[in-house]
Design a protein around this motif. Sequence first.
Motif, PDB file in Angstrom:
ATOM      1  N   LYS A   1       0.813  -1.219   0.000  1.00 11.55           N
ATOM      2  CA  LYS A   1       0.000   0.000   0.000  1.00 11.55           C
ATOM      3  C   LYS A   1       0.849   1.273   0.000  1.00 11.55           C
ATOM      4  CE  LYS A   1      -3.928  -2.148   0.116  1.00 11.55           C
ATOM      5  NZ  LYS A   1      -4.892  -2.063  -0.996  1.00 11.55           N
ATOM      6  N   ARG A   2       2.157   1.096  -0.090  1.00 11.38           N
ATOM      7  CA  ARG A   2       3.091   2.224  -0.155  1.00 11.38           C
ATOM      8  C   ARG A   2       2.961   3.155   1.050  1.00 11.38           C
ATOM      9  NH1 ARG A   2       2.684   3.726  -6.663  1.00 11.38           N
ATOM     10  NH2 ARG A   2       3.313   1.651  -7.411  1.00 11.38           N
ATOM     11  N   MET A   3       2.901   2.564   2.208  1.00  8.70           N
ATOM     12  CA  MET A   3       2.805   3.337   3.449  1.00  8.70           C
ATOM     13  C   MET A   3       4.195   3.533   4.040  1.00  8.70           C
ATOM     14  SD  MET A   3      -0.663   1.880   5.280  1.00  8.70           S
ATOM     15  CE  MET A   3      -0.182   0.145   5.237  1.00  8.70           C
ATOM     16  N   ASP A   4       4.995   4.333   3.381  1.00  8.81           N
ATOM     17  CA  ASP A   4       6.374   4.545   3.817  1.00  8.81           C
ATOM     18  C   ASP A   4       6.454   5.198   5.187  1.00  8.81           C
ATOM     19  OD1 ASP A   4       7.207   3.491   1.392  1.00  8.81           O
ATOM     20  OD2 ASP A   4       7.331   5.448   0.416  1.00  8.81           O
ATOM     21  N   ALA A   5       5.421   5.955   5.557  1.00  6.00           N
ATOM     22  CA  ALA A   5       5.451   6.688   6.829  1.00  6.00           C
ATOM     23  C   ALA A   5       5.073   5.822   8.026  1.00  6.00           C
ATOM     24  CB  ALA A   5       4.510   7.891   6.749  1.00  6.00           C
ATOM     25  N   LEU A   6       4.575   4.608   7.780  1.00  2.00           N
ATOM     26  CA  LEU A   6       4.159   3.736   8.879  1.00  2.00           C
ATOM     27  C   LEU A   6       5.352   2.980   9.443  1.00  2.00           C
ATOM     28  CD1 LEU A   6       1.756   2.474  10.501  1.00  2.00           C
ATOM     29  CD2 LEU A   6       1.781   0.633   8.797  1.00  2.00           C
ATOM     30  N   THR A   7       5.477   2.977  10.762  1.00  2.00           N
ATOM     31  CA  THR A   7       6.480   2.153  11.429  1.00  2.00           C
ATOM     32  C   THR A   7       5.770   1.073  12.236  1.00  2.00           C
ATOM     33  OG1 THR A   7       6.562   3.615  13.361  1.00  2.00           O
ATOM     34  CG2 THR A   7       8.129   4.047  11.583  1.00  2.00           C
ATOM     35  N   THR A   8       6.448  -0.044  12.442  1.00  2.00           N
ATOM     36  CA  THR A   8       5.865  -1.135  13.205  1.00  2.00           C
ATOM     37  C   THR A   8       6.663  -1.361  14.487  1.00  2.00           C
ATOM     38  OG1 THR A   8       7.185  -2.739  11.932  1.00  2.00           O
ATOM     39  CG2 THR A   8       4.939  -2.300  11.175  1.00  2.00           C
ATOM     40  N   GLN A   9       5.952  -1.763  15.526  1.00  2.00           N
ATOM     41  CA  GLN A   9       6.552  -2.058  16.816  1.00  2.00           C
ATOM     42  C   GLN A   9       6.072  -3.435  17.255  1.00  2.00           C
ATOM     43  OE1 GLN A   9       8.706  -0.168  18.388  1.00  2.00           O
ATOM     44  NE2 GLN A   9       8.425   1.924  17.641  1.00  2.00           N
ATOM     45  N   VAL A  10       6.971  -4.241  17.788  1.00  3.10           N
ATOM     46  CA  VAL A  10       6.607  -5.580  18.251  1.00  3.10           C
ATOM     47  C   VAL A  10       6.739  -5.644  19.765  1.00  3.10           C
ATOM     48  CG1 VAL A  10       7.087  -8.046  18.117  1.00  3.10           C
ATOM     49  CG2 VAL A  10       7.410  -6.613  16.103  1.00  3.10           C
ATOM     50  N   LYS A  11       5.641  -5.992  20.407  1.00  5.21           N
ATOM     51  CA  LYS A  11       5.638  -6.217  21.849  1.00  5.21           C
ATOM     52  C   LYS A  11       4.661  -7.339  22.155  1.00  5.21           C
ATOM     53  CE  LYS A  11       8.354  -3.477  24.268  1.00  5.21           C
ATOM     54  NZ  LYS A  11       9.283  -3.989  25.298  1.00  5.21           N
ATOM     55  N   PRO A  12       4.991  -8.216  23.109  1.00  6.36           N
ATOM     56  CA  PRO A  12       4.025  -9.246  23.498  1.00  6.36           C
ATOM     57  C   PRO A  12       2.763  -8.598  24.066  1.00  6.36           C
ATOM     58  CG  PRO A  12       6.226  -9.725  24.363  1.00  6.36           C
ATOM     59  CD  PRO A  12       6.267  -8.332  23.829  1.00  6.36           C
ATOM     60  N   PHE A  13       1.651  -9.274  23.930  1.00  6.04           N
ATOM     61  CA  PHE A  13       0.378  -8.804  24.478  1.00  6.04           C
ATOM     62  C   PHE A  13       0.470  -8.742  26.007  1.00  6.04           C
ATOM     63  CE2 PHE A  13      -3.880  -9.458  26.082  1.00  6.04           C
ATOM     64  CZ  PHE A  13      -4.630  -8.629  25.272  1.00  6.04           C
ATOM     65  N   PHE A  14       0.154  -7.624  26.756  1.00  6.15           N
ATOM     66  CA  PHE A  14      -0.192  -6.370  26.129  1.00  6.15           C
ATOM     67  C   PHE A  14       0.685  -5.277  26.736  1.00  6.15           C
ATOM     68  CE2 PHE A  14      -2.696  -2.436  25.939  1.00  6.15           C
ATOM     69  CZ  PHE A  14      -2.839  -2.332  24.583  1.00  6.15           C
ATOM     70  N   LYS A  15       1.698  -4.866  25.989  1.00  2.34           N
ATOM     71  CA  LYS A  15       2.563  -3.768  26.395  1.00  2.34           C
ATOM     72  C   LYS A  15       2.704  -2.820  25.212  1.00  2.34           C
ATOM     73  CE  LYS A  15       3.563  -5.268  30.546  1.00  2.34           C
ATOM     74  NZ  LYS A  15       3.111  -4.529  31.752  1.00  2.34           N
ATOM     75  N   ILE A  16       2.748  -1.525  25.498  1.00  3.63           N
ATOM     76  CA  ILE A  16       2.918  -0.530  24.451  1.00  3.63           C
ATOM     77  C   ILE A  16       4.310   0.081  24.587  1.00  3.63           C
ATOM     78  CG2 ILE A  16       2.080   1.653  23.484  1.00  3.63           C
ATOM     79  CD1 ILE A  16      -0.680   0.981  24.580  1.00  3.63           C
ATOM     80  N   PRO A  17       5.113   0.031  23.530  1.00  3.14           N
ATOM     81  CA  PRO A  17       6.486   0.559  23.595  1.00  3.14           C
ATOM     82  C   PRO A  17       6.511   2.084  23.467  1.00  3.14           C
ATOM     83  CG  PRO A  17       6.061  -0.336  21.421  1.00  3.14           C
ATOM     84  CD  PRO A  17       4.827  -0.617  22.242  1.00  3.14           C
ATOM     85  N   ALA A  18       6.030   2.744  24.498  1.00  3.98           N
ATOM     86  CA  ALA A  18       6.011   4.208  24.510  1.00  3.98           C
ATOM     87  C   ALA A  18       6.118   4.679  25.950  1.00  3.98           C
ATOM     88  CB  ALA A  18       4.734   4.742  23.873  1.00  3.98           C
ATOM     89  N   ALA A  19       6.731   5.829  26.129  1.00  3.29           N
ATOM     90  CA  ALA A  19       6.850   6.410  27.461  1.00  3.29           C
ATOM     91  C   ALA A  19       5.510   6.976  27.915  1.00  3.29           C
ATOM     92  CB  ALA A  19       7.920   7.499  27.452  1.00  3.29           C
ATOM     93  N   ASP A  20       5.409   7.263  29.183  1.00  2.00           N
ATOM     94  CA  ASP A  20       4.184   7.823  29.739  1.00  2.00           C
ATOM     95  C   ASP A  20       3.844   9.153  29.066  1.00  2.00           C
ATOM     96  OD1 ASP A  20       4.541   5.682  31.405  1.00  2.00           O
ATOM     97  OD2 ASP A  20       4.715   6.846  33.255  1.00  2.00           O
ATOM     98  N   ASN A  21       2.573   9.370  28.799  1.00  2.00           N
ATOM     99  CA  ASN A  21       2.053  10.666  28.336  1.00  2.00           C
ATOM    100  C   ASN A  21       2.707  11.159  27.050  1.00  2.00           C
ATOM    101  OD1 ASN A  21       0.476  10.916  30.828  1.00  2.00           O
ATOM    102  ND2 ASN A  21       2.435  11.396  31.808  1.00  2.00           N
TER     103      ASN A  21
END
Length: 210
Positions: free
Chosen positions: A83-103
């Motif tokens: 789909k030519r989504m060059d701007a999309l990045t992927t992140q892999v984490k086991p269910f269920f954790k989000i790889p992002a800092a608070d807020n």
Amino acid sequence: MNIEESFFSISWFFSAWVRLMEYHTRKKEVLDSARLGPRRLIISPPTDAGIPLLVQANAQGTTELLCFSDRNERKARNYSKKKRMDALTTQVKPFFKIPAADNTVSVVYANCFFDFCVDVDFNSIIQEIWRVLEPGGVLFAVYMAPPSGYRERGWEWTFARFRFLSHGCHPVTIVPHLIQGGMQILKDIPAVKLGFPIRYTVSEKPVHVV
């Protein structure tokens, strides 16, 4: 069947399903998130046809897709390339954790996510989403809702009876959990298509937490 297996199993036909049944809700998400912040996270099957819409609408920001396994990330990367989504990045984490800092996240799109969670504590999921959302950040959720009419009950019966069709998808109610988790409900509307009981819920992490 856990959610990682469900997402992998449905990936081959899910783009067509969304285009037929749920594309209108993805368009609503684009419109309703137009003026929100630039860092956005998508939680959905890796071939959801709404992903290109959400990525394109956030061209000036960053959009990440959360995957629960390496093989689902490979599916997501192949779909992104197609789909030519060059701007999309992927992140892999086991269910269920989000790889992002608070807020730090402005928007979370949870599409066909809650209704694929089987025997899961929604409160802990919402707590994790709350953690990463910035004050004023918004959670968009599209999911299969409990049926209210006979056609909707037909879908529920079919999905429960023929698991090879549903791959674990089932009706859920999430609004009480969102409220318990401190989220403010902005929208909670039915979006039925061909009798399928879809729910579109938008909730916000308050700017000032009491």
